[in-house]
Design a protein around this motif. Structure first.
Motif, PDB file in Angstrom:
ATOM      1  N   ILE A   1     -73.903 -16.118 -45.070  1.00 23.40           N
ATOM      2  CA  ILE A   1     -74.731 -15.786 -46.225  1.00 23.40           C
ATOM      3  C   ILE A   1     -75.598 -17.002 -46.549  1.00 23.40           C
ATOM      4  O   ILE A   1     -75.095 -18.117 -46.687  1.00 23.40           O
ATOM      5  CB  ILE A   1     -73.863 -15.436 -47.463  1.00 23.40           C
ATOM      6  N   CYS A   2     -76.898 -16.794 -46.656  1.00 23.27           N
ATOM      7  CA  CYS A   2     -77.825 -17.886 -46.944  1.00 23.27           C
ATOM      8  C   CYS A   2     -77.526 -18.464 -48.321  1.00 23.27           C
ATOM      9  O   CYS A   2     -77.402 -17.730 -49.302  1.00 23.27           O
ATOM     10  CB  CYS A   2     -79.264 -17.377 -46.886  1.00 23.27           C
ATOM     11  N   GLU A   3     -77.414 -19.780 -48.382  1.00 21.73           N
ATOM     12  CA  GLU A   3     -77.096 -20.425 -49.656  1.00 21.73           C
ATOM     13  C   GLU A   3     -78.292 -20.489 -50.606  1.00 21.73           C
ATOM     14  O   GLU A   3     -78.129 -20.807 -51.778  1.00 21.73           O
ATOM     15  CB  GLU A   3     -76.520 -21.821 -49.432  1.00 21.73           C
ATOM     16  N   VAL A   4     -79.484 -20.162 -50.134  1.00 24.30           N
ATOM     17  CA  VAL A   4     -80.664 -20.177 -50.993  1.00 24.30           C
ATOM     18  C   VAL A   4     -80.965 -18.780 -51.548  1.00 24.30           C
ATOM     19  O   VAL A   4     -81.035 -18.587 -52.751  1.00 24.30           O
ATOM     20  CB  VAL A   4     -81.894 -20.743 -50.250  1.00 24.30           C
TER      21      VAL A   4
ATOM     22  N   GLU B   1     -79.054 -13.736 -48.887  1.00 26.09           N
ATOM     23  CA  GLU B   1     -79.139 -12.679 -47.878  1.00 26.09           C
ATOM     24  C   GLU B   1     -78.313 -13.059 -46.652  1.00 26.09           C
ATOM     25  O   GLU B   1     -78.063 -14.236 -46.411  1.00 26.09           O
ATOM     26  CB  GLU B   1     -80.600 -12.459 -47.464  1.00 26.09           C
ATOM     27  N   PRO B   2     -77.908 -12.052 -45.863  1.00 27.96           N
ATOM     28  CA  PRO B   2     -77.167 -12.362 -44.629  1.00 27.96           C
ATOM     29  C   PRO B   2     -78.026 -13.166 -43.655  1.00 27.96           C
ATOM     30  O   PRO B   2     -79.228 -12.944 -43.536  1.00 27.96           O
ATOM     31  CB  PRO B   2     -76.843 -10.990 -44.046  1.00 27.96           C
ATOM     32  N   ILE B   3     -77.389 -14.113 -42.985  1.00 28.60           N
ATOM     33  CA  ILE B   3     -78.051 -14.892 -41.936  1.00 28.60           C
ATOM     34  C   ILE B   3     -77.937 -14.076 -40.659  1.00 28.60           C
ATOM     35  O   ILE B   3     -76.867 -13.560 -40.336  1.00 28.60           O
ATOM     36  CB  ILE B   3     -77.377 -16.265 -41.764  1.00 28.60           C
ATOM     37  N   GLY B   4     -79.015 -13.945 -39.931  1.00 30.51           N
ATOM     38  CA  GLY B   4     -79.025 -13.154 -38.708  1.00 30.51           C
ATOM     39  C   GLY B   4     -78.014 -13.660 -37.686  1.00 30.51           C
ATOM     40  O   GLY B   4     -77.798 -14.864 -37.545  1.00 30.51           O
ATOM     41  N   GLU B   5     -77.411 -12.721 -36.968  1.00 27.05           N
ATOM     42  CA  GLU B   5     -76.398 -13.093 -35.985  1.00 27.05           C
ATOM     43  C   GLU B   5     -76.971 -13.967 -34.872  1.00 27.05           C
ATOM     44  O   GLU B   5     -76.306 -14.888 -34.406  1.00 27.05           O
ATOM     45  CB  GLU B   5     -75.745 -11.843 -35.392  1.00 27.05           C
TER      46      GLU B   5
ATOM     47  N   PRO C   1     -74.194 -22.122 -35.317  1.00 28.09           N
ATOM     48  CA  PRO C   1     -73.109 -21.519 -36.103  1.00 28.09           C
ATOM     49  C   PRO C   1     -72.759 -22.249 -37.398  1.00 28.09           C
ATOM     50  O   PRO C   1     -72.085 -21.685 -38.250  1.00 28.09           O
ATOM     51  CB  PRO C   1     -71.911 -21.516 -35.152  1.00 28.09           C
ATOM     52  N   VAL C   2     -73.252 -23.461 -37.575  1.00 33.63           N
ATOM     53  CA  VAL C   2     -72.954 -24.203 -38.804  1.00 33.63           C
ATOM     54  C   VAL C   2     -74.048 -24.034 -39.856  1.00 33.63           C
ATOM     55  O   VAL C   2     -73.948 -24.602 -40.946  1.00 33.63           O
ATOM     56  CB  VAL C   2     -72.720 -25.706 -38.520  1.00 33.63           C
ATOM     57  N   THR C   3     -75.066 -23.257 -39.572  1.00 34.07           N
ATOM     58  CA  THR C   3     -76.188 -23.131 -40.490  1.00 34.07           C
ATOM     59  C   THR C   3     -75.778 -22.520 -41.824  1.00 34.07           C
ATOM     60  O   THR C   3     -74.850 -21.723 -41.898  1.00 34.07           O
ATOM     61  CB  THR C   3     -77.339 -22.311 -39.860  1.00 34.07           C
ATOM     62  N   THR C   4     -76.498 -22.922 -42.854  1.00 31.69           N
ATOM     63  CA  THR C   4     -76.260 -22.368 -44.189  1.00 31.69           C
ATOM     64  C   THR C   4     -77.495 -21.639 -44.711  1.00 31.69           C
ATOM     65  O   THR C   4     -77.473 -21.112 -45.814  1.00 31.69           O
ATOM     66  CB  THR C   4     -75.898 -23.489 -45.186  1.00 31.69           C
ATOM     67  N   LEU C   5     -78.566 -21.630 -43.917  1.00 38.11           N
ATOM     68  CA  LEU C   5     -79.813 -21.007 -44.335  1.00 38.11           C
ATOM     69  C   LEU C   5     -80.264 -19.942 -43.353  1.00 38.11           C
ATOM     70  O   LEU C   5     -80.140 -20.126 -42.131  1.00 38.11           O
ATOM     71  CB  LEU C   5     -80.927 -22.061 -44.445  1.00 38.11           C
TER      72      LEU C   5
ATOM     73  N   ILE D   1     -83.241 -17.790 -41.441  1.00 34.32           N
ATOM     74  CA  ILE D   1     -84.408 -18.339 -40.742  1.00 34.32           C
ATOM     75  C   ILE D   1     -85.605 -18.475 -41.670  1.00 34.32           C
ATOM     76  O   ILE D   1     -86.361 -19.444 -41.596  1.00 34.32           O
ATOM     77  CB  ILE D   1     -84.739 -17.513 -39.466  1.00 34.32           C
ATOM     78  N   GLU D   2     -85.783 -17.532 -42.589  1.00 32.77           N
ATOM     79  CA  GLU D   2     -86.912 -17.597 -43.512  1.00 32.77           C
ATOM     80  C   GLU D   2     -86.786 -18.794 -44.452  1.00 32.77           C
ATOM     81  O   GLU D   2     -87.759 -19.527 -44.671  1.00 32.77           O
ATOM     82  CB  GLU D   2     -87.027 -16.299 -44.327  1.00 32.77           C
ATOM     83  N   CYS D   3     -85.611 -19.003 -45.020  1.00 26.72           N
ATOM     84  CA  CYS D   3     -85.413 -20.133 -45.934  1.00 26.72           C
ATOM     85  C   CYS D   3     -85.500 -21.462 -45.193  1.00 26.72           C
ATOM     86  O   CYS D   3     -86.037 -22.444 -45.734  1.00 26.72           O
ATOM     87  CB  CYS D   3     -84.073 -19.994 -46.666  1.00 26.72           C
ATOM     88  N   LYS D   4     -85.002 -21.514 -43.960  1.00 28.14           N
ATOM     89  CA  LYS D   4     -85.094 -22.743 -43.170  1.00 28.14           C
ATOM     90  C   LYS D   4     -86.549 -23.057 -42.841  1.00 28.14           C
ATOM     91  O   LYS D   4     -86.985 -24.219 -42.939  1.00 28.14           O
ATOM     92  CB  LYS D   4     -84.257 -22.625 -41.893  1.00 28.14           C
ATOM     93  N   ALA D   5     -87.323 -22.026 -42.482  1.00 25.10           N
ATOM     94  CA  ALA D   5     -88.740 -22.231 -42.186  1.00 25.10           C
ATOM     95  C   ALA D   5     -89.466 -22.735 -43.430  1.00 25.10           C
ATOM     96  O   ALA D   5     -90.302 -23.649 -43.351  1.00 25.10           O
ATOM     97  CB  ALA D   5     -89.360 -20.935 -41.684  1.00 25.10           C
ATOM     98  N   HIS D   6     -89.139 -22.190 -44.579  1.00 25.59           N
ATOM     99  CA  HIS D   6     -89.751 -22.625 -45.832  1.00 25.59           C
ATOM    100  C   HIS D   6     -89.372 -24.081 -46.127  1.00 25.59           C
ATOM    101  O   HIS D   6     -90.228 -24.886 -46.523  1.00 25.59           O
ATOM    102  CB  HIS D   6     -89.318 -21.705 -46.980  1.00 25.59           C
ATOM    103  N   GLN D   7     -88.098 -24.423 -45.939  1.00 25.23           N
ATOM    104  CA  GLN D   7     -87.639 -25.786 -46.162  1.00 25.23           C
ATOM    105  C   GLN D   7     -88.381 -26.762 -45.254  1.00 25.23           C
ATOM    106  O   GLN D   7     -88.835 -27.825 -45.697  1.00 25.23           O
ATOM    107  CB  GLN D   7     -86.135 -25.880 -45.906  1.00 25.23           C
ATOM    108  N   GLU D   8     -88.532 -26.420 -43.989  1.00 25.15           N
ATOM    109  CA  GLU D   8     -89.228 -27.296 -43.045  1.00 25.15           C
ATOM    110  C   GLU D   8     -90.703 -27.443 -43.400  1.00 25.15           C
ATOM    111  O   GLU D   8     -91.275 -28.525 -43.273  1.00 25.15           O
ATOM    112  CB  GLU D   8     -89.061 -26.777 -41.623  1.00 25.15           C
TER     113      GLU D   8
END
Length: 120
Positions: free
Chosen positions: A82-85, A88-92, A99-103, A105-112
């Motif tokens: 589950i995305c911490e931001v 929503e579910p994180i895609g498989e 596997p250690v991600t907390t974001l 893909i959309e939230c990670k792209a925004h963060q970057e």
């Protein structure tokens, strides 16, 4: 996420954790070797360079170990995948790649994108 799939992620994370801890033990054991066995200054310098490189790798692995432990805790408390931001579910596919991600893909792209704009 289905319990069977969650169990697979847990098993993979635990296996990776065991591998990393095993490598750390080997490094500690290898570091115990005395530098006195290399009387030539060039050989000693080469050994020191190799050790410094190995320590940088182990430091990165130490950080990964921490992230793996946190991911295992999220599995236990039911928040893994589950995305911490956005919540929503994180895609498989993303979890398989990282596997250690907390974001997600959309939230990670925004963060970057924000990091690039700030120049971080």
């Amino acid at each position: 996420m289905e319990p069977e799939r969650l169990a697979q992620f847990k098993e993979a994370l635990e296996e990776r954790l065991r591998e990393l801890l095993g490598e750390a033990d080997k490094t500690v054991t290898g570091m115990a070797d005395a530098l006195d066995s290399f009387p030539d200054p060039t050989d000693r310098a080469s050994l020191e360079t190799d050790r410094n490189f190995m320590l940088r790798i182990r430091d990165r692995e130490r950080k990964l170990i921490s992230k793996i432990k946190e991911a295992l805790e999220r599995i236990e408390d039911g928040t893994y995948g589950i995305c911490e931001v956005c919540g929503e579910p994180i895609g498989e596919k993303r979890l398989l790649a990282r596997p250690v991600t907390t974001l997600c893909i959309e939230c990670k792209a925004h963060q970057e994108k924000l990091e690039r704009l700030r120049g971080s």
